[in-house]
Design a protein around this motif. Structure first.
Motif, mmCIF file in Angstrom:
data_model
loop_
_atom_site.group_PDB
_atom_site.id
_atom_site.type_symbol
_atom_site.label_atom_id
_atom_site.label_comp_id
_atom_site.label_asym_id
_atom_site.label_seq_id
_atom_site.Cartn_x
_atom_site.Cartn_y
_atom_site.Cartn_z
ATOM 1 N N TYR A 1 0.808 -1.213 0.000
ATOM 2 C CA TYR A 1 0.000 0.000 0.000
ATOM 3 C C TYR A 1 0.850 1.277 0.000
ATOM 4 O O TYR A 1 0.638 2.149 -0.834
ATOM 5 C CB TYR A 1 -0.986 -0.006 1.167
ATOM 6 C CG TYR A 1 -1.889 1.189 1.155
ATOM 7 C CD1 TYR A 1 -2.902 1.296 0.232
ATOM 8 C CD2 TYR A 1 -1.690 2.237 2.045
ATOM 9 C CE1 TYR A 1 -3.722 2.406 0.195
ATOM 10 C CE2 TYR A 1 -2.508 3.351 2.027
ATOM 11 C CZ TYR A 1 -3.526 3.424 1.102
ATOM 12 O OH TYR A 1 -4.322 4.515 1.064
ATOM 13 N N PRO A 2 1.838 1.425 0.893
ATOM 14 C CA PRO A 2 2.666 2.644 0.821
ATOM 15 C C PRO A 2 3.441 2.751 -0.486
ATOM 16 O O PRO A 2 3.635 3.846 -1.003
ATOM 17 C CB PRO A 2 3.627 2.516 2.003
ATOM 18 C CG PRO A 2 3.041 1.512 2.884
ATOM 19 C CD PRO A 2 2.197 0.618 2.045
ATOM 20 N N TRP A 3 3.865 1.622 -1.029
ATOM 21 C CA TRP A 3 4.573 1.659 -2.300
ATOM 22 C C TRP A 3 3.650 2.183 -3.405
ATOM 23 O O TRP A 3 4.069 2.968 -4.249
ATOM 24 C CB TRP A 3 5.074 0.257 -2.645
ATOM 25 C CG TRP A 3 5.702 0.199 -3.993
ATOM 26 C CD1 TRP A 3 6.979 0.542 -4.313
ATOM 27 C CD2 TRP A 3 5.071 -0.172 -5.212
ATOM 28 N NE1 TRP A 3 7.184 0.388 -5.655
ATOM 29 C CE2 TRP A 3 6.018 -0.058 -6.235
ATOM 30 C CE3 TRP A 3 3.803 -0.607 -5.539
ATOM 31 C CZ2 TRP A 3 5.744 -0.354 -7.554
ATOM 32 C CZ3 TRP A 3 3.517 -0.899 -6.853
ATOM 33 C CH2 TRP A 3 4.486 -0.773 -7.845
ATOM 34 N N ALA A 4 2.393 1.759 -3.390
ATOM 35 C CA ALA A 4 1.451 2.209 -4.411
ATOM 36 C C ALA A 4 1.169 3.701 -4.282
ATOM 37 O O ALA A 4 0.941 4.378 -5.286
ATOM 38 C CB ALA A 4 0.148 1.420 -4.307
ATOM 39 N N VAL A 5 1.228 4.224 -3.068
ATOM 40 C CA VAL A 5 0.967 5.652 -2.862
ATOM 41 C C VAL A 5 2.077 6.504 -3.478
ATOM 42 O O VAL A 5 1.817 7.544 -4.058
ATOM 43 C CB VAL A 5 0.791 5.955 -1.361
ATOM 44 C CG1 VAL A 5 0.758 7.437 -1.091
ATOM 45 C CG2 VAL A 5 -0.481 5.294 -0.838
#
Length: 120
Positions: free
Chosen positions: A80-84
């Motif tokens: 999730y943080p990588w996608a952000v």
């Protein structure tokens, strides 16, 4: 002149941190019933009287299923943080995430073949 304006909220938060937990414990201790009747000592679960022993031995398959679930839950937490920040990290980060997902896919295939995902 105040050179460190962040100290005010920090000190207020630290004060709440030091006061709220002991205050909650003190209030619960003051409001707790003092009687120790037979009803208070009985086991309560979903409004139904307990039947049988409380100590039940589960199959190891349930633990394996839970472990696989936790692994893929942690995967979601990392993705999730990588996608952000995907637009700022570049192509190398995409390759790293693809490698990460490939390793997890290998683990999933291994668990599937070993029967860890069979719910009996």
């Amino acid at each position: 002149m105040n050179h460190f304006p962040i100290h005010g909220p920090f000190v207020a938060f630290l004060g709440l941190l030091c006061l709220v937990p002991p205050g909650a414990v003190a209030i619960s201790w003051l409001l707790a019933p003092r009687t120790q009747g037979a009803e208070k000592r009985t086991t309560y679960e979903s409004g139904i009287e307990p039947v049988g022993e409380a100590w039940i031995q589960f199959s190891v398959r349930y633990y394996m299923y839970a472990l696989v679930f936790v692994i893929f839950d942690v995967e979601t937490m990392f993705l999730y943080p990588w996608a952000v920040v995907f637009d700022r990290v570049g192509a190398l980060a995409l390759l790293e995430v693809c490698l990460f997902l490939f390793i997890l896919l290998i683990g999933l295939v291994y668990a599937w073949r070993k029967g860890a995902l069979e719910w009996l």
